[in-house]
Write a protein that holds these residues in place. Structure first.
Motif, PDB file in Angstrom:
ATOM      1  N   THR A   1      14.953   3.915   9.905  1.00 47.72           N
ATOM      2  CA  THR A   1      14.825   3.695  11.461  1.00 47.72           C
ATOM      3  C   THR A   1      13.456   3.891  11.981  1.00 47.72           C
ATOM      4  O   THR A   1      12.634   4.475  11.075  1.00 47.72           O
ATOM      5  CB  THR A   1      15.794   4.775  11.998  1.00 47.72           C
ATOM      6  OG1 THR A   1      15.379   6.183  11.707  1.00 47.72           O
ATOM      7  CG2 THR A   1      17.275   4.722  11.733  1.00 47.72           C
ATOM      8  N   PRO A   2      13.309   3.476  13.047  1.00 46.74           N
ATOM      9  CA  PRO A   2      11.678   3.730  13.561  1.00 46.74           C
ATOM     10  C   PRO A   2      11.113   5.149  13.468  1.00 46.74           C
ATOM     11  O   PRO A   2      11.987   6.213  14.082  1.00 46.74           O
ATOM     12  CB  PRO A   2      11.817   3.213  15.041  1.00 46.74           C
ATOM     13  CG  PRO A   2      12.933   2.391  15.142  1.00 46.74           C
ATOM     14  CD  PRO A   2      14.269   2.796  13.967  1.00 46.74           C
ATOM     15  N   GLY A   3      10.187   5.512  12.799  1.00 46.06           N
ATOM     16  CA  GLY A   3       9.680   6.773  12.621  1.00 46.06           C
ATOM     17  C   GLY A   3      10.207   7.292  11.237  1.00 46.06           C
ATOM     18  O   GLY A   3       9.820   8.442  10.866  1.00 46.06           O
ATOM     19  N   ASP A   4      11.212   6.614  10.760  1.00 45.56           N
ATOM     20  CA  ASP A   4      11.753   7.379   9.424  1.00 45.56           C
ATOM     21  C   ASP A   4      12.288   6.264   8.613  1.00 45.56           C
ATOM     22  O   ASP A   4      13.365   6.029   8.390  1.00 45.56           O
ATOM     23  CB  ASP A   4      13.203   8.201   9.703  1.00 45.56           C
ATOM     24  CG  ASP A   4      13.565   8.869   8.729  1.00 45.56           C
ATOM     25  OD1 ASP A   4      12.913   9.290   7.658  1.00 45.56           O
ATOM     26  OD2 ASP A   4      14.890   9.271   8.572  1.00 45.56           O
ATOM     27  N   ALA A   5      11.512   5.374   8.446  1.00 44.41           N
ATOM     28  CA  ALA A   5      11.629   4.190   7.558  1.00 44.41           C
ATOM     29  C   ALA A   5      11.290   4.418   5.992  1.00 44.41           C
ATOM     30  O   ALA A   5      10.755   5.265   5.590  1.00 44.41           O
ATOM     31  CB  ALA A   5      10.532   2.964   8.008  1.00 44.41           C
ATOM     32  N   TRP A   6      11.540   3.370   5.258  1.00 46.84           N
ATOM     33  CA  TRP A   6      11.244   3.387   3.644  1.00 46.84           C
ATOM     34  C   TRP A   6      11.150   2.036   3.154  1.00 46.84           C
ATOM     35  O   TRP A   6      11.619   1.036   3.771  1.00 46.84           O
ATOM     36  CB  TRP A   6      12.243   4.076   2.917  1.00 46.84           C
ATOM     37  CG  TRP A   6      13.834   3.576   2.956  1.00 46.84           C
ATOM     38  CD1 TRP A   6      14.480   3.786   3.810  1.00 46.84           C
ATOM     39  CD2 TRP A   6      14.231   2.334   2.143  1.00 46.84           C
ATOM     40  NE1 TRP A   6      15.747   2.871   3.732  1.00 46.84           N
ATOM     41  CE2 TRP A   6      15.509   2.046   2.726  1.00 46.84           C
ATOM     42  CE3 TRP A   6      13.629   1.640   1.337  1.00 46.84           C
ATOM     43  CZ2 TRP A   6      16.237   1.154   2.125  1.00 46.84           C
ATOM     44  CZ3 TRP A   6      14.569   0.546   0.693  1.00 46.84           C
ATOM     45  CH2 TRP A   6      15.680   0.367   0.995  1.00 46.84           C
ATOM     46  N   PHE A   7      10.391   1.854   1.968  1.00 50.18           N
ATOM     47  CA  PHE A   7      10.123   0.632   1.541  1.00 50.18           C
ATOM     48  C   PHE A   7      10.126   0.562   0.033  1.00 50.18           C
ATOM     49  O   PHE A   7       9.745   1.788  -0.451  1.00 50.18           O
ATOM     50  CB  PHE A   7       8.739  -0.179   2.302  1.00 50.18           C
ATOM     51  CG  PHE A   7       7.598   0.401   1.769  1.00 50.18           C
ATOM     52  CD1 PHE A   7       6.837   0.223   0.659  1.00 50.18           C
ATOM     53  CD2 PHE A   7       7.113   1.385   2.816  1.00 50.18           C
ATOM     54  CE1 PHE A   7       5.658   0.734   0.423  1.00 50.18           C
ATOM     55  CE2 PHE A   7       5.786   2.010   2.351  1.00 50.18           C
ATOM     56  CZ  PHE A   7       5.115   1.624   1.286  1.00 50.18           C
ATOM     57  N   ALA A   8      10.571  -0.419  -0.757  1.00 45.73           N
ATOM     58  CA  ALA A   8      10.479  -0.086  -2.057  1.00 45.73           C
ATOM     59  C   ALA A   8       9.494  -1.025  -2.617  1.00 45.73           C
ATOM     60  O   ALA A   8       9.278  -2.162  -2.107  1.00 45.73           O
ATOM     61  CB  ALA A   8      11.804  -0.648  -2.639  1.00 45.73           C
ATOM     62  N   VAL A   9       8.823  -0.766  -3.766  1.00 44.90           N
ATOM     63  CA  VAL A   9       7.747  -1.655  -4.436  1.00 44.90           C
ATOM     64  C   VAL A   9       8.227  -1.595  -5.921  1.00 44.90           C
ATOM     65  O   VAL A   9       8.555  -0.392  -6.469  1.00 44.90           O
ATOM     66  CB  VAL A   9       6.422  -1.107  -4.147  1.00 44.90           C
ATOM     67  CG1 VAL A   9       6.170  -1.228  -2.715  1.00 44.90           C
ATOM     68  CG2 VAL A   9       6.234   0.521  -4.479  1.00 44.90           C
ATOM     69  N   ASN A  10       7.671  -2.685  -6.848  1.00 43.76           N
ATOM     70  CA  ASN A  10       7.680  -2.514  -8.075  1.00 43.76           C
ATOM     71  C   ASN A  10       6.315  -2.262  -8.533  1.00 43.76           C
ATOM     72  O   ASN A  10       5.460  -2.803  -8.420  1.00 43.76           O
ATOM     73  CB  ASN A  10       8.052  -3.863  -8.562  1.00 43.76           C
ATOM     74  CG  ASN A  10       9.792  -4.007  -8.379  1.00 43.76           C
ATOM     75  OD1 ASN A  10      10.414  -2.880  -8.301  1.00 43.76           O
ATOM     76  ND2 ASN A  10      10.234  -5.161  -8.240  1.00 43.76           N
ATOM     77  N   ILE A  11       6.177  -1.234  -9.589  1.00 46.45           N
ATOM     78  CA  ILE A  11       4.835  -1.241  -9.986  1.00 46.45           C
ATOM     79  C   ILE A  11       4.567  -1.549 -11.492  1.00 46.45           C
ATOM     80  O   ILE A  11       5.521  -0.825 -12.308  1.00 46.45           O
ATOM     81  CB  ILE A  11       4.587   0.330  -9.826  1.00 46.45           C
ATOM     82  CG1 ILE A  11       4.925   0.825  -8.308  1.00 46.45           C
ATOM     83  CG2 ILE A  11       2.974   0.911 -10.271  1.00 46.45           C
ATOM     84  CD1 ILE A  11       4.622   2.442  -8.168  1.00 46.45           C
ATOM     85  N   SER A  12       3.852  -2.007 -11.874  1.00 48.11           N
ATOM     86  CA  SER A  12       3.717  -2.787 -13.252  1.00 48.11           C
ATOM     87  C   SER A  12       3.055  -1.617 -14.224  1.00 48.11           C
ATOM     88  O   SER A  12       2.534  -0.783 -13.775  1.00 48.11           O
ATOM     89  CB  SER A  12       2.880  -3.905 -13.317  1.00 48.11           C
ATOM     90  OG  SER A  12       1.408  -3.721 -12.993  1.00 48.11           O
ATOM     91  N   GLY A  13       3.240  -2.055 -15.449  1.00 47.33           N
ATOM     92  CA  GLY A  13       2.485  -0.954 -16.349  1.00 47.33           C
ATOM     93  C   GLY A  13       0.986  -0.991 -16.292  1.00 47.33           C
ATOM     94  O   GLY A  13       0.271   0.108 -16.432  1.00 47.33           O
ATOM     95  N   GLU A  14       0.521  -2.368 -16.022  1.00 51.29           N
ATOM     96  CA  GLU A  14      -0.906  -2.326 -15.858  1.00 51.29           C
ATOM     97  C   GLU A  14      -1.535  -1.574 -14.711  1.00 51.29           C
ATOM     98  O   GLU A  14      -2.310  -1.000 -14.704  1.00 51.29           O
ATOM     99  CB  GLU A  14      -1.288  -3.783 -15.560  1.00 51.29           C
ATOM    100  CG  GLU A  14      -2.639  -4.197 -15.242  1.00 51.29           C
ATOM    101  CD  GLU A  14      -3.805  -4.071 -16.303  1.00 51.29           C
ATOM    102  OE1 GLU A  14      -4.898  -4.087 -16.013  1.00 51.29           O
ATOM    103  OE2 GLU A  14      -3.356  -3.884 -17.486  1.00 51.29           O
ATOM    104  N   THR A  15      -0.692  -1.479 -13.626  1.00 47.78           N
ATOM    105  CA  THR A  15      -1.140  -0.583 -12.361  1.00 47.78           C
ATOM    106  C   THR A  15      -0.939   0.738 -12.938  1.00 47.78           C
ATOM    107  O   THR A  15      -2.217   1.607 -12.216  1.00 47.78           O
ATOM    108  CB  THR A  15      -0.242  -1.085 -11.226  1.00 47.78           C
ATOM    109  OG1 THR A  15      -0.494  -2.610 -10.956  1.00 47.78           O
ATOM    110  CG2 THR A  15      -0.765  -0.267 -10.255  1.00 47.78           C
TER     111      THR A  15
END
Length: 205
Positions: free
Chosen positions: A55-69
């Motif tokens: 919700t606004p002010g309490d959001a989240w997002f997902a990412v994929n992080i590679s082995g190189e990173t």
């Protein structure tokens, strides 16, 4: 592209290995403003949003992080509870308040010394040998996604260098820089202009 002006501090809510590392980052954004496929700099690392919610002010997002990173960034950074500097990608017409930042980490530095100077703090950070030629007094450097100005550079006998920064109270409060301690690792990105100048000079030589 980014500017190195952090807009919020997020927290790793979850990190699990499934092929690439998948991290869910809690943030104070409006989820409606986070587009799937958008780029967000996470402590200096450009990552792609693959899922979002909250919700606004309490959001989240997902990412994929590679082995190189993972190999090129501070060890142990992507763990549950870790604080992350966040900056959405620069939009046409936005103010360029810092400097041009790509979100591609060039190496890992280490905090050598932190000394109070008035209300600010003087940081000395050790940069690896391969980054030393790109650092200059009054030049720009990105530390954990934060655009900062190099005050001085001291070359070391082994080819590495130490550089100093002045961290004002505001920067310490609104980024994770204020929580760093001596011995901590930091993600470093050199100024993109310095990278091209060094390449041109090498070709001329």
């Amino acid at each position: 592209m980014f500017t190195g002006i952090v807009t919020a501090i997020g927290t790793v809510r979850e990190a699990r290995q499934s092929g690439d590392l998948r991290a869910i980052i809690a943030c104070p954004f409006d989820p409606a403003s986070i587009a799937i496929g958008a780029s967000i700099a996470c402590s200096g690392v450009c990552l792609t949003v693959v899922e979002r919610g909250g919700t606004p002010g309490d959001a989240w997002f997902a990412v994929n992080i590679s082995g190189e990173t993972i190999q090129r960034t501070v060890p142990g950074r992507w763990v549950k509870g870790a604080a992350i500097n966040l900056e959405p990608a620069l939009r046409l017409g936005d103010e360029l308040g810092g400097h041009i930042v790509t979100g591609h980490v060039d190496g890992v530095g280490q905090v050598v010394e932190i000394t109070p100077v008035g209300d600010s703090k003087r940081f000395v950070i050790a940069a690896p040998t391969e980054l030393a030629p790109y650092l200059a007094p009054k030049g720009s450097i990105t530390v954990d996604g934060v655009s900062l100005t190099v005050n001085a550079v001291e070359d070391q006998a082994d080819g590495a260098c130490h550089f100093t920064l002045n961290i004002i109270p505001h920067t310490a409060e609104v980024t994770t820089i204020g929580t760093l301690a001596e011995g901590d690792g930091v993600n470093l990105e050199i100024d993109v202009l310095a990278r091209y100048l060094q390449r041109m000079q090498a070709l001329r030589g």
